[in-house]
Structure formats: C-alpha cells, structure tokens
Write an enzyme that holds these catalytic residues in place. Structure first.
Site, PDB file in Angstrom:
ATOM      1  CG  HIS A 106      -1.847   1.142   1.279  1.00  0.00           C
ATOM      2  ND1 HIS A 106      -2.977   1.203   0.501  1.00  0.00           N
ATOM      3  CD2 HIS A 106      -1.807   2.299   1.978  1.00  0.00           C
ATOM      4  CE1 HIS A 106      -3.594   2.350   0.721  1.00  0.00           C
ATOM      5  NE2 HIS A 106      -2.905   3.031   1.625  1.00  0.00           N
ATOM      6  CG  ASP A 142      -5.708  -0.586   2.096  1.00  0.00           C
ATOM      7  OD1 ASP A 142      -5.341  -1.633   1.533  1.00  0.00           O
ATOM      8  OD2 ASP A 142      -6.065   0.425   1.483  1.00  0.00           O
TER       9      ASP A 142
HETATM   10  C1  GRF Z   1       1.399   0.550  -6.050  1.00  0.00           C
HETATM   11  O1  GRF Z   1       1.640   1.855  -5.545  1.00  0.00           O
HETATM   12  C2  GRF Z   1       0.457  -0.200  -5.160  1.00  0.00           C
HETATM   13  O2  GRF Z   1       0.682   0.004  -3.809  1.00  0.00           O
HETATM   14  C3  GRF Z   1      -0.849   0.427  -5.567  1.00  0.00           C
HETATM   15  O3  GRF Z   1      -0.766   0.453  -6.967  1.00  0.00           O
HETATM   16  C4  GRF Z   1       0.596   0.605  -7.345  1.00  0.00           C
HETATM   17  C5  GRF Z   1       0.949  -0.510  -8.282  1.00  0.00           C
HETATM   18  O4  GRF Z   1       1.992  -0.151  -9.142  1.00  0.00           O
HETATM   19  N1  GRF Z   1      -1.989  -0.223  -5.013  1.00  0.00           N
HETATM   20  P1  GRF Z   1       2.414  -1.117 -10.340  1.00  0.00           P
HETATM   21  O5  GRF Z   1       1.201  -1.409 -11.167  1.00  0.00           O
HETATM   22  O6  GRF Z   1       2.988  -2.381  -9.721  1.00  0.00           O
HETATM   23  O7  GRF Z   1       3.467  -0.359 -11.092  1.00  0.00           O
END
Ligand code: GRF
Length: 191
Positions: A106, A142
C-alpha cells in the site's frame, strides 16, 4: 520444498515485475506460478509475456459473487504458498483472505491514508512524510496487520504522479524483502 507465489495485479505491474525478477535471480527463494489480473489490457500482461510468467485474466463480471467464487477456485487450483496483491484494485472476499495467506503493498504509512487514493490523500492532508506499507490482508480495506513500513519524504513541488513513483521505488524493495523473509520463515517451520 519450493514455495510458490501467486501475484494479483491490475496496473503497470512494476511491483509484479520486481517480484518476478527477484525469484528469477534467486533473491527470493520461491517461484511465481502466475500473475492474475482483472484488467486484460493492463501493462502487467505484456510484462509477464516478456518475463515468461503465465498470466491468468479474470475480468470483473456483473455477477460479483460468481467472480469471487471463480477467483477462489483459480487460486485453489494453483495452491500458492503466498498470494501477493501488488496493485490489484479489487477487494478480496472474506473466504479468500481467510483461506490463503495474502499480503498487500500500500502506498502510504497505514493506518494513515487507506483506500484507493492514498497518495492523493497524503498530499491533500499536507503530510510531510508518507511511505509504503506491506501488510497482511484481512476482510477490511487496508486494515490487516502491518508487516513492514518505510517512510518517504513529501517534497514541496510533488505532484501525485511524481510522489507515487518515488513511493513505488520503495514499495518494490520492501515487497521483495518481505516476501523473501516470509518464504524463508515458512521453510523454517517445515518438518
Ligand atoms: C502501487 O503503488 C500499489 O501500492 C498500488 O498500486 C501501485 C501498483 O503499481 N496499489 P504497479 O502497477 O505495480 O506499477
């Protein structure tokens, strides 16, 4: 005994990619059995093709209960040691999270800024520090037990996109280190 990871992802897949690369280099002692996405056109699909990791597409249907039931059956058939939600923008059903070991990354320091707009909310609150959290997933949003956290400074001229990219760099390191530790501790409890 080799440990298997099922990744759930909906977006660009940079976290998924970091995890896969870490398994391929041996930094994580385990293998990614597949990446499941609810977004068949997401960039994560192309990344998996390049990395030669099976992709399972499971687009959302109008019948949410059936979608949840199918997701459960897919995961059950793969029998993962660990499920990693890495940018998967769906809430997992209570039965799923009570059956499988599921962690999530998160982009904030939980319990601050839960939900889908954590980076935007941190900027709106004028937080000077935010960060990344890896936590166990329970049936809330969360709310599961925190496993690891790392701070990221908010800079004066940060936009949501710029700050999120800086947080994602931290998330990638933290999720890889956390998975490595969790799988190692599972090995140690094996008889
Ligand atoms: C991350 O910041 C995750 O925590 C959030 O979405 C983003 C995912 O990034 N829920 P990616 O698609 O892995 O680049």
């Amino acid at each position: 005994m080799s440990r298997s990871i099922l990744i759930l992802a909906s977006g660009t897949g940079s976290l998924a990619q970091a995890i896969i690369v870490a398994t391929q280099s041996g930094e994580i002692s385990g293998n990614v059995i597949g990446v499941l996405t609810d977004q068949p056109d997401a960039q994560v699909v192309a990344k998996c093709a390049v990395l030669e990791i099976p992709i399972i597409t499971h687009p959302m249907s109008s019948d949410r209960k059936s979608w949840d039931a199918e997701l459960f059956l897919i995961a059950q058939s793969l029998n993962p040691s660990l499920v990693v939600s890495a940018g998967f923008m769906r809430i997992l059903a209570p039965e799923f999270v009570s059956t499988f070991k599921v962690i999530n990354s998160h982009p904030a320091l939980l319990p601050k800024f839960p939900g889908a707009h954590a980076v935007r909310d941190a900027l709106a609150a004028k937080a000077s520090v935010t960060g990344a959290t890896i936590h166990w997933v329970d049936s809330g949003i969360d709310t599961g037990k925190v496993i690891a956290q790392q701070e990221v400074q908010v800079l004066a001229d940060d936009t949501e996109a710029v700050l999120h990219e800086r947080i994602k760099i931290v998330e990638r390191g933290l999720i890889v280190a956390t998975i490595s530790d969790l799988l190692a501790s599972m090995e140690n409890t094996d008889e």
